[in-house]
Design a protein around this motif. Structure first.
Motif, PDB file in Angstrom:
ATOM      1  N   SER A 233       0.824  -1.221   0.000  1.00 36.02           N
ATOM      2  CA  SER A 233       0.000   0.000   0.000  1.00 36.02           C
ATOM      3  C   SER A 233       0.856   1.268   0.000  1.00 36.02           C
ATOM      4  N   ARG A 234       2.142   1.130  -0.316  1.00 36.72           N
ATOM      5  CA  ARG A 234       2.971   2.336  -0.388  1.00 36.72           C
ATOM      6  C   ARG A 234       2.430   3.243  -1.497  1.00 36.72           C
ATOM      7  N   LYS A 235       2.267   4.519  -1.118  1.00 36.29           N
ATOM      8  CA  LYS A 235       1.481   5.412  -1.994  1.00 36.29           C
ATOM      9  C   LYS A 235       2.208   5.884  -3.248  1.00 36.29           C
ATOM     10  N   SER A 236       3.522   6.094  -3.117  1.00 30.36           N
ATOM     11  CA  SER A 236       4.234   6.733  -4.238  1.00 30.36           C
ATOM     12  C   SER A 236       4.043   5.930  -5.529  1.00 30.36           C
ATOM     13  N   SER A 237       3.853   6.683  -6.618  1.00 26.84           N
ATOM     14  CA  SER A 237       3.569   6.024  -7.895  1.00 26.84           C
ATOM     15  C   SER A 237       4.762   5.201  -8.380  1.00 26.84           C
ATOM     16  N   ILE A 238       5.961   5.463  -7.823  1.00 22.89           N
ATOM     17  CA  ILE A 238       7.132   4.720  -8.304  1.00 22.89           C
ATOM     18  C   ILE A 238       7.008   3.222  -8.023  1.00 22.89           C
ATOM     19  N   TYR A 239       6.170   2.863  -7.031  1.00 26.14           N
ATOM     20  CA  TYR A 239       6.048   1.428  -6.702  1.00 26.14           C
ATOM     21  C   TYR A 239       5.060   0.695  -7.604  1.00 26.14           C
ATOM     22  N   LYS A 240       4.247   1.513  -8.328  1.00 25.01           N
ATOM     23  CA  LYS A 240       3.272   0.887  -9.236  1.00 25.01           C
ATOM     24  C   LYS A 240       4.028   0.210 -10.371  1.00 25.01           C
ATOM     25  N   ASN A 241       3.608  -0.968 -10.722  1.00 25.81           N
ATOM     26  CA  ASN A 241       4.230  -1.745 -11.809  1.00 25.81           C
ATOM     27  C   ASN A 241       5.698  -2.098 -11.549  1.00 25.81           C
ATOM     28  N   ALA A 242       6.156  -1.891 -10.325  1.00 25.12           N
ATOM     29  CA  ALA A 242       7.528  -2.300  -9.987  1.00 25.12           C
ATOM     30  C   ALA A 242       7.444  -3.675  -9.317  1.00 25.12           C
ATOM     31  N   PRO A 243       8.524  -4.468  -9.339  1.00 25.92           N
ATOM     32  CA  PRO A 243       8.469  -5.762  -8.655  1.00 25.92           C
ATOM     33  C   PRO A 243       8.044  -5.584  -7.193  1.00 25.92           C
ATOM     34  N   ARG A 244       7.370  -6.590  -6.660  1.00 24.72           N
ATOM     35  CA  ARG A 244       6.888  -6.488  -5.283  1.00 24.72           C
ATOM     36  C   ARG A 244       8.053  -6.247  -4.319  1.00 24.72           C
ATOM     37  N   PHE A 245       7.849  -5.485  -3.306  1.00 23.77           N
ATOM     38  CA  PHE A 245       8.834  -5.158  -2.254  1.00 23.77           C
ATOM     39  C   PHE A 245      10.021  -4.347  -2.801  1.00 23.77           C
ATOM     40  N   SER A 246       9.786  -3.620  -3.877  1.00 26.28           N
ATOM     41  CA  SER A 246      10.869  -2.834  -4.496  1.00 26.28           C
ATOM     42  C   SER A 246      11.352  -1.696  -3.610  1.00 26.28           C
ATOM     43  N   MET A 247      12.566  -1.241  -3.897  1.00 28.27           N
ATOM     44  CA  MET A 247      13.081  -0.014  -3.310  1.00 28.27           C
ATOM     45  C   MET A 247      13.628   0.858  -4.443  1.00 28.27           C
ATOM     46  N   PHE A 248      13.935   2.102  -4.083  1.00 31.43           N
ATOM     47  CA  PHE A 248      14.504   3.004  -5.095  1.00 31.43           C
ATOM     48  C   PHE A 248      15.772   3.637  -4.543  1.00 31.43           C
ATOM     49  N   GLY A 249      16.516   4.270  -5.415  1.00 33.87           N
ATOM     50  CA  GLY A 249      17.782   4.874  -4.977  1.00 33.87           C
ATOM     51  C   GLY A 249      18.793   3.793  -4.654  1.00 33.87           C
ATOM     52  N   ILE A 250      18.730   2.710  -5.396  1.00 34.39           N
ATOM     53  CA  ILE A 250      19.646   1.604  -5.132  1.00 34.39           C
ATOM     54  C   ILE A 250      20.322   1.201  -6.442  1.00 34.39           C
TER      55      ILE A 250
END
Ligand SMILES: C[S@@+](CC[C@H](N)C(=O)[O-])C[C@H]1O[C@@H](n2cnc3c(N)ncnc32)[C@H](O)[C@@H]1O
Length: 508
Positions: free
Chosen positions: A362-379
């Motif tokens: 349920s993480r709100k930021s749109s960056i998690y949409k269509n990303a693999p489950r449990f994704s992170m960014f800035g990595i």
């Protein structure tokens, strides 16, 4: 939301209005005409009739009850006209009927409310949602969807009085004042003097924002876009001047000019730390060999996916005896990498993530949409390099720290921090020394506005030309300073340093 909030309705206390007026009239300014564009209950009008020169005042106000209060103000010497009026419905330069054409001062305190808030309103308390959205050029000043209505009022005044010798002085947030300064420069509006006098918004309005009186003179002399900044409304002298240098906004022009040779493009790539938006799940504390998550639960997962973790406050206090306070789970090695392999490679971690899937999904930021489950960014690869030079985005003066692997693991940083990553310790050490050079501190404090929410950004860091520092620095002195703070020294590969810095120069 209350009507008071909707209309950005914080009436200026009479004493502050008097201070503003005495500041403006100091030096014997001969204004005879005053326009108060959003006059409320009229405290600026009250303060203006106490001056010797004012002969005529027009006050505009949208709320009937305030119009009534302002209409009660009486003066023998001054003609006062109060109109119930949405200022966005009229052209101020053309529609107002004045008795004379003597010097005009526009003074007041327009609403401090953002259009994002306004968008959420029903509109019934804000007639036609006011016409301010139709103003041409509004995008240019705001750029974004969230901006102050005070900005729109500034813009309107600047356009409608573009050809007249008018002085405009309005209380506003310092962020608005900076946007106005940028706007008049970009549009080459004939401004010949700007001053910003800071006020204590907490004391006068009980709000925690940085605010001041921005005074701007139009069509009254040689064009200048420098803004003299006064720490207090009634101070005799300004403390610094902000303005523009080669089109870039600079917080302290005099200081900046001394270090302007550092302005350039960093050939090293600054990276923001990891973003996961699930601190309670992904960040673990480690005490007495036990890991706990933000819910206080014991966590038992494969340590291969756990990394020592630094947040801004850690970066400020870190020293040579560093022991990580927190660890972070890294579900990926690079952005977009699939995570399902964790089911086989790290079954305990997979179970843990699934246990908290509700929060992760349920993480709100749109960056998690269509990303693999449990994704992170800035990595990415840089996250896992052994040596980093790290700085927090929140604190001034900037403290650049050298962070080495901890117990054989690279240290990750959170997204409030920025880093440069290295494979070789001596290189990280040298760059850390260069970044802690006093000229870099001076450069940063001269370009950054200390009241910015996040004073240090990737954009600002990328402007530091490290070669310029290197050419002027005494490397031994600098590295001694790093040695002192980290309790160890590193052998330099001097030929390597030169080669490396040449590479930065050519941008390879
Ligand atoms: C921050 S208060 C300041 C009032 C007054 N200038 C003072 O300093 O005490 C802003 C005022 O703007 C009025 N206002 C808001 N939108 C307006 C509009 N579109 N046209 C005219 N007045 C407006 C509000 O009703 C409120 O009285």
């Amino acid at each position: 939301m209350s009507k008071k909030k909707i209309l950005g309705d914080f009436q200026t206390p009479i004493q502050l209005a008097r201070n503003v007026i005495s500041r403006l009239f100091a030096g014997g300014h001969p204004w005879e005409r005053i326009l108060e564009p959003t006059c409320g209950q009229g405290n600026f009008i009250r303060a203006c009739i106490e001056t010797a020169s004012v002969r005529e005042i027009i006050g505009l106000e949208i709320q009937e009850s305030y119009v009534g209060k302002s209409r009660k103000i009486r003066s023998e010497a001054v003609k006062i006209s109060i109109y119930q009026q949405d200022i966005f419905d009229i052209n101020l330069a053309e529609s107002l009927q004045w008795n004379s054409v003597s010097p005009l001062l526009v003074v007041g305190n327009p609403p401090w409310i953002t259009n994002a808030k306004l968008g959420r309103l029903s509109g019934e308390n804000f007639p036609k949602k006011s016409n301010f959205q139709r103003l041409s050029g509004l995008d240019a000043i705001t750029g974004k969807s969230n901006f102050d209505i005070a900005e729109a009022i500034w813009l309107k005044l600047l356009h409608e009085y573009a050809n007249d010798p008018v002085t405009i002085a309005l209380l506003c947030k310092t962020s608005v004042a900076r946007k106005v300064a940028q706007y008049v420069l970009d549009r080459k509006i004939p401004v010949n003097s700007m001053s910003l006098y800071r006020i204590e918004a907490q004391r006068w309005f009980n709000v925690a924002v940085d605010a001041g009186l921005l005074k701007l003179e139009l069509n009254q002399g040689e064009i200048s876009y420098d803004v003299a900044e006064y720490d207090n409304l009634l101070d005799a002298n300004h403390t610094k001047t902000f303005g523009f240098y080669d089109g870039n906004i600079v917080a302290d022009l005099e200081s900046y000019r001394q270090v302007a040779d550092l302005e350039g493009t960093s050939q090293l790539v600054w990276r923001q730390g990891v973003k996961h938006d699930a601190a309670k799940v992904m960040e673990l504390t480690h005490r007495d060999g036990i890991l706990r998550n933000g819910y206080g639960d014991l966590v038992d997962i494969e340590t291969d996916y756990l990394y020592p973790f630094l947040k801004s406050s850690d970066v400020q206090s870190i020293n040579s005896g560093f022991v990580p306070r927190k660890y972070v789970i890294a579900t990926q090695k690079k952005v977009g990498q699939q995570t399902v392999h964790l089911r086989d490679n790290a079954p305990k971690l997979w179970r843990y993530l699934n246990l908290h899937a509700d929060q992760m999904d349920s993480r709100k930021s749109s960056i998690y949409k269509n990303a693999p489950r449990f994704s992170m960014f800035g990595i990415g690869k840089y996250s896992f390099q052994p040596y980093k030079v790290v700085v927090s985005g929140f604190y001034l003066p900037a403290r650049f720290v050298l962070v080495s692997e901890y117990q054989g693991k690279p240290v990750l940083i959170d997204d409030t921090c920025y880093s440069l990553s290295f494979d070789e310790e001596w290189m990280a050490y040298l760059i850390c020394a260069l970044l802690n050079h006093p000229k870099v501190s001076q450069f940063l404090s001269s370009v950054i506005f200390s009241d910015s929410k996040r004073p240090i950004t990737k954009g600002v860091l990328e402007r530091i030309k490290l070669n310029a520092v290197y050419e002027q620095a005494n490397i031994d002195q600098l590295t001694n300073r790093v040695t002192d703070s980290f309790g160890k020294s590193v052998n330099f590969d001097r030929i390597g340093v030169d080669k490396q810095l040449q590479l930065f120069e050519s941008g390879e």
